[in-house]
Design an enzyme around this catalytic site. Structure first.
Site, mmCIF file in Angstrom:
data_model
loop_
_atom_site.group_PDB
_atom_site.id
_atom_site.type_symbol
_atom_site.label_atom_id
_atom_site.label_comp_id
_atom_site.label_asym_id
_atom_site.label_seq_id
_atom_site.Cartn_x
_atom_site.Cartn_y
_atom_site.Cartn_z
ATOM 1 N N GLY A 252 61.293 32.252 -0.740
ATOM 2 C CA GLY A 252 62.083 32.281 -2.080
ATOM 3 C C GLY A 252 62.285 30.521 -2.821
ATOM 4 O O GLY A 252 61.695 29.502 -2.636
ATOM 5 N N ASP A 283 64.234 40.670 -3.816
ATOM 6 C CA ASP A 283 64.109 41.249 -5.203
ATOM 7 C C ASP A 283 63.244 40.961 -6.270
ATOM 8 O O ASP A 283 63.940 41.581 -6.996
ATOM 9 C CB ASP A 283 65.769 39.953 -4.849
ATOM 10 C CG ASP A 283 66.685 40.067 -4.103
ATOM 11 O OD1 ASP A 283 66.570 41.367 -3.364
ATOM 12 O OD2 ASP A 283 66.972 39.877 -4.094
ATOM 13 N N GLU A 382 73.451 45.549 -3.761
ATOM 14 C CA GLU A 382 74.010 44.706 -3.082
ATOM 15 C C GLU A 382 74.819 43.939 -3.939
ATOM 16 O O GLU A 382 75.367 44.031 -3.715
ATOM 17 C CB GLU A 382 72.713 44.361 -1.707
ATOM 18 C CG GLU A 382 71.920 43.271 -2.407
ATOM 19 C CD GLU A 382 71.416 42.918 -0.885
ATOM 20 O OE1 GLU A 382 72.162 43.040 0.232
ATOM 21 O OE2 GLU A 382 70.878 41.637 -1.455
#
Length: 540
Positions: A252, A283, A382
């Protein structure tokens, strides 16, 4: 002084992309004059990244690398064309020799009409531009080049995976190995085990097409992973000691920042080492690229949890189903899963503030849906509502080894809040069902769509490294794969824009409140709401 060298990515033909004619956009019947013939050789200049201006030169690189063609009767026009170029090994190794690409003898590419990508091919970051506006930012198109800067039998490549799990990691590993071996004849490929720490912990695994043959059928990462552990000097020392000259880093934004540091250290030491990044985040919060691999799989798998919550909620009186999905700072999974499901009544994401009590609040909306339908389903990312939980619990910011803030469980918090409201305030019995499938989704293999996508990412990275590019990451920009400077994808995060039509489509689909009403009890500042409203009106 800036020196001019023969371009490692030059072509025997010059593209019209280098010029922009001053043709008016009148009637459809207007004929456009053909461009004049251009000379056969181009030159490139390779200083460091500097310019960030859209105007000034018709073809300007943020690496300050103008691609110049000369023509006696056609002058460049200031059209705001910007090329955000990626570094090349010849930037700091100007005498590096090149070789014919082995793909010329490849059976796989024998029937391809144009085997090699033209050095003038670029990909526009924005498809929609104004008629009189600048053409904007462009990136180099990904794909095989006519010349390579590594001999196949001299390549020693390595692959490392870092950060959290995501569907598709094993597919990327497999396709890098198979791409290097099948397309370029590379046989010396190492797997660095356990993330960045594996470089200096000497954890390695010899990778061959046979070893990785079926790993794409499994979730997780074949090479194992970890967070943190990045020590640039130790890593580059190890790369140098082992004679590694191609490094493929899957991870990431934090991992890609580490990859950028590795590239800079490699450049500082003058090593012939290509550093290629493959962006990974479930995500979908990587900037510039259309989407990250594993995202489609996550949205598809989330449907199972949403469907289960819906079945549970509609099977009882006053059923409330809550599903928590991934999305620390970006709510793309929750947004897309909601749009795909059609069973969701309300979607809450980090980018959109919400409040519980008062007119237009979540409690009021849940009450209305229970009266209308007898049940309600809520999907939340979340990272949504973290400011409320932190305020109530006086939580202290704690970060993981990657530097990410550890989040509190907003699903459990919201479940308890709704329970308390209906049992203590409304004096109504409700049936709560809370589902958290996040780790189940992360751990599954990628679906067919992501498998194809991972193959394209891996092969594009291999082509770029063999062609001598370094310090780059790869991904689709407007559906065309491109080479992007690593710094470009780490300077910001991709988030859901509340002023874009995608969020408006969700609001229209669920008919949920926008939570833009002023709530004195929640202390939401009216001026902040006005800013959001004004921004939304500006895009209509």
């Amino acid at each position: 002084m800036e020196s001019t060298i023969s371009s490692p990515i030059s072509s025997t033909k010059s593209s019209p992309l280098l010029h922009s004619g001053s043709h008016s956009l009148g009637s459809r019947s207007q004929s456009f004059p053909s461009l004049p013939s251009l000379p056969s050789v181009q030159t490139l200049r390779y200083p460091s990244f500097k310019s960030r201006s859209f105007l000034g030169f018709p073809f300007r690189s943020r690496q300050n690398q103008p691609i110049r063609s000369q023509s006696s009767n056609h002058q460049p026009v200031n059209d705001g064309f910007v090329l955000e170029d990626v570094p090349h090994l010849t930037n700091f190794l100007p005498n590096l020799p090149s070789y014919p690409n082995p793909l010329k003898q490849s059976q796989a590419y024998a029937v391809v009409k144009q085997t090699f990508v033209s050095p003038d091919d670029v990909v526009a970051q924005k498809v929609v531009v104004q008629r009189e506006g600048p053409r904007g930012v462009h990136f180099r198109r990904a794909g095989p080049r006519e010349k390579v800067y590594f001999k196949s039998d001299e390549v020693r490549a390595c692959i490392v995976t870092c950060g959290g799990l995501c569907p598709g990691i094993n597919t990327v590993i497999r396709e890098i190995v198979c791409g290097l071996n099948y397309m370029y004849g590379v046989e010396d490929i190492l797997g660095i085990e356990g993330g960045y720490r594996g470089f200096y912990s000497k954890n390695t695994l010899r990778l061959t097409p046979k070893v990785v043959n079926d790993i794409h059928k499994r979730g997780g990462t074949f090479l194992r992973t970890s967070r943190g552990g990045h020590d640039t000097n130790k890593i580059v020392d190890n790369i140098q000691d082992r004679g590694i000259n191609q490094v493929y880093i899957i991870g990431g934004d934090g991992t890609q920042r580490g990859a950028d540091l590795i590239y800079k250290e490699v450049e500082k030491r003058g090593l012939q080492v290509a550093v290629a990044g493959i962006p990974k985040t479930i995500d979908n919060d990587i900037a510039v690229i259309d989407k990250s691999f594993g995202f489609d799989t996550a949205v598809e798998e989330a449907q199972r949890a949403i469907n289960a919550a819906h079945v549970e909620a509609e099977s009882v009186d006053n059923g409330v189903g809550i599903v928590k999905l991934m999305g620390r700072y970006s709510g793309f999974i929750a947004l897309n899963a909601t749009l795909a499901s059609r069973d969701v009544d309300c979607c809450l994401i980090p980018e959109s503030p919400f409040y519980l009590e008062g007119r237009g609040g979540l409690f009021e909306f849940v009450e209305e849906r229970l009266k209308e339908n007898g049940h309600v389903v809520i999907v939340l990312a979340e990272g949504a509502g973290q400011e409320y939980i932190s305020g109530e619990m006086n939580a202290v910011d704690v970060k993981d080894a990657s530097g990410n803030k550890l989040l509190l469980d907003v699903g459990l918090w919201l479940t308890q809040k709704i329970k308390d409201h209906f049992t203590k305030v409304q004096k109504t019995a409700i049936n709560m069902k809370y589902i958290d499938p996040t780790y189940m989704i992360r751990a599954i293999p990628s679906n067919a769509s992501d498998n194809i996508y991972c193959t394209l990412l891996a092969q594009s990275a291999v082509h770029g490294a063999m062609a001598g590019f370094s310090g780059f990451t790869v991904g689709p920009v407007n559906s065309r794969h491109a080479y992007i400077p690593i710094a470009r994808v780490t300077e910001t995060q991709n988030t859901v824009k509340l002023t874009d039509r995608m969020w408006a489509r969700l609001l229209a689909s669920t008919n949920q409140p926008s939570f833009l009403e002023y709530s004195e009890g929640q202390g939401q500042a009216k001026e902040d709401v006005d800013v959001i409203n004004n921004n939304m009106r500006a895009t209509l």
